[in-house]
Design a protein around this motif. Structure first.
Motif, short mmCIF file in Angstrom:
data_model
loop_
_atom_site.label_atom_id
_atom_site.label_comp_id
_atom_site.label_asym_id
_atom_site.label_seq_id
_atom_site.Cartn_x
_atom_site.Cartn_y
_atom_site.Cartn_z
N ALA A 118 4.26 -10.50 1.16
CA ALA A 118 3.15 -9.99 1.96
C ALA A 118 3.16 -8.87 3.15
O ALA A 118 2.44 -8.10 3.40
CB ALA A 118 2.82 -11.80 3.32
N GLU A 119 4.41 -8.55 3.29
CA GLU A 119 4.62 -8.09 4.05
C GLU A 119 4.73 -6.73 3.37
O GLU A 119 3.86 -5.60 3.93
CB GLU A 119 6.09 -7.92 5.15
CG GLU A 119 5.78 -7.66 6.65
CD GLU A 119 7.39 -8.30 7.37
OE1 GLU A 119 7.92 -8.14 6.94
OE2 GLU A 119 7.09 -9.71 8.10
N LEU A 120 4.99 -6.00 2.46
CA LEU A 120 5.08 -5.31 1.39
C LEU A 120 3.91 -4.98 1.40
O LEU A 120 3.51 -3.98 1.38
CB LEU A 120 6.03 -5.02 0.66
CG LEU A 120 6.07 -4.45 -0.80
CD1 LEU A 120 6.47 -3.51 -0.39
CD2 LEU A 120 6.22 -5.11 -2.01
N CYS A 121 3.09 -6.01 0.32
CA CYS A 121 1.41 -5.44 0.37
C CYS A 121 0.97 -5.66 1.19
O CYS A 121 -1.11 -4.88 1.13
CB CYS A 121 1.68 -7.29 -0.24
SG CYS A 121 2.18 -7.78 -2.00
N ALA A 122 0.81 -5.85 2.88
CA ALA A 122 0.46 -5.24 3.73
C ALA A 122 0.28 -4.02 4.32
O ALA A 122 -0.77 -3.42 4.84
CB ALA A 122 -0.11 -6.12 5.22
N ALA A 123 1.88 -3.72 4.05
CA ALA A 123 1.44 -2.11 4.52
C ALA A 123 1.76 -1.35 3.19
O ALA A 123 1.33 0.18 3.90
CB ALA A 123 3.28 -2.34 4.97
N ASP A 124 2.01 -1.05 2.04
CA ASP A 124 1.66 -0.04 1.18
C ASP A 124 1.42 -0.42 0.09
O ASP A 124 1.95 -1.31 -0.97
CB ASP A 124 3.35 0.73 0.67
CG ASP A 124 3.60 1.62 0.26
OD1 ASP A 124 2.50 2.55 -0.24
OD2 ASP A 124 3.83 2.75 0.63
N GLU A 125 0.10 -0.63 -0.20
CA GLU A 125 -0.60 -0.83 -1.42
C GLU A 125 0.17 -0.36 -2.76
O GLU A 125 0.44 -0.63 -3.96
CB GLU A 125 -2.35 -0.57 -1.77
CG GLU A 125 -2.76 -0.70 -3.27
CD GLU A 125 -4.12 0.19 -2.29
OE1 GLU A 125 -4.45 0.90 -3.85
OE2 GLU A 125 -5.17 -1.00 -2.04
N VAL A 126 -0.02 0.60 -2.41
CA VAL A 126 0.89 1.74 -3.64
C VAL A 126 2.10 1.00 -4.51
O VAL A 126 2.58 0.99 -5.24
CB VAL A 126 0.75 3.53 -3.59
CG1 VAL A 126 1.59 3.70 -4.58
CG2 VAL A 126 -0.91 3.70 -3.22
N LYS A 127 3.00 1.30 -3.28
CA LYS A 127 4.39 0.98 -3.45
C LYS A 127 4.74 -0.49 -3.94
O LYS A 127 5.22 -0.69 -5.10
CB LYS A 127 4.85 0.85 -2.31
CG LYS A 127 6.26 0.11 -2.40
CD LYS A 127 7.57 1.25 -1.13
CE LYS A 127 8.41 0.18 -1.58
NZ LYS A 127 9.55 0.88 -0.25
N ALA A 128 3.43 -1.37 -3.19
CA ALA A 128 3.39 -2.69 -4.08
C ALA A 128 3.47 -3.28 -5.74
O ALA A 128 3.95 -3.59 -6.04
CB ALA A 128 2.38 -3.51 -3.14
#
Length: 259
Positions: free
Chosen positions: A42-52
């Motif tokens: 959840a934190e990854l997807c909220a913070a950085d869409e491209v990286k996620a």
């Protein structure tokens, strides 16, 4: 009998169920491991869409999947048996099972998941995207992350039961039966038989394979049969009209003729 299933990438839409409560899920021994994956995803997807997208193996057109993962804690839930769609689950048709067969499904089916580890079909979870082959930045490969917690939780769930393992490769790596359980475990390979120029040819075809496995599970649930060994399962499947081959109890070959 305990039937191990893969999840599906397709998920049902339009649910208005309550928000996620990890404590409500079955196999509570998995709660700490579930919390770790849920938090990082959840934190990854909220913070950085491209990286996620890169980590989850998604295209730009699938950006909505990233946004959905970012709000997993507050998103509405649906029982896992209704949430998963796709070829296997369409053929299985959990929603159209009669009462007794549906009760058996609640006890017998276990769906593997990169995010949740393993779920009963009645467990309420939100729609998500996170396959078993994902490698998260902090936790690393999810298959490796799940091995220890599933290794502790599943032997009890499988105790004394035939284990029919229908998982795909990405999820098979999350848990391997211990030696005692392995003796009661079998897989099914579906071979499509077709005749070309008078010669029979057999092959594994993904769509055909998934649909047949879904129909096999449905037939077993509706039959009321409780095989306890691979040999007994072979007999049940033959009684249900399936052409089963193979001398290796660890893998049954079900041959389906192309129509």
């Amino acid at each position: 009998m305990l039937v191990l299933l893969p999840p599906s990438e397709g998920k049902a839409e339009g649910t208005d169920g309550p928000a996620l409560e990890l404590a409500r899920l079955s196999l509570p021994e998995l709660t700490p491991a579930r919390e770790m994956v849920l938090t990082e995803l959840a934190e990854l997807c909220a913070a950085d869409e491209v990286k996620a997208r890169e980590i989850l193996g998604l295209s730009e057109r699938q950006t909505g999947e990233v946004a959905r993962n970012a709000v997993l804690r507050t998103a509405p839930t649906l029982p896992a048996g209704q949430l998963y769609t796709g070829v296997l689950y369409d053929a299985l048709g959990l929603g159209t099972l009669g009462g007794t067969a549906r009760e058996r499904a609640e006890r017998a089916l276990l769906v593997f998941s990169g995010l949740w580890g393993a779920l009963r079909v009645g467990d309420p979870v939100p729609a998500y995207r996170c396959s078993g082959g994902v490698r998260l930045p902090a936790l690393g490969p999810l298959a490796r992350h799940w091995r220890e917690p599933l290794g502790k939780a599943l032997p009890e769930a499988a105790e004394g039961r035939l284990v029919l393992d229908l998982r795909s490769t990405a999820y098979a790596g999350m848990w391997k039966p211990d030696p005692r359980t392995a003796r009661r475990t079998t897989t099914v390979r579906v071979l499509q038989s077709r005749t070309v120029n008078g010669v029979e040819k057999r092959s594994v075809v993904s769509h055909f394979n998934k649909a047949t496995k879904g129909r096999i599970v449905r037939a077993l649930l509706e039959s009321g049969a409780e095989p306890t060994t691979p040999d007994e399962l072979t007999g049940v499947l033959r009684d249900l009209g399936y052409h089963v081959e193979g001398e290796n109890a660890a893998r049954l070959d079900v041959v389906v003729t192309e129509v």
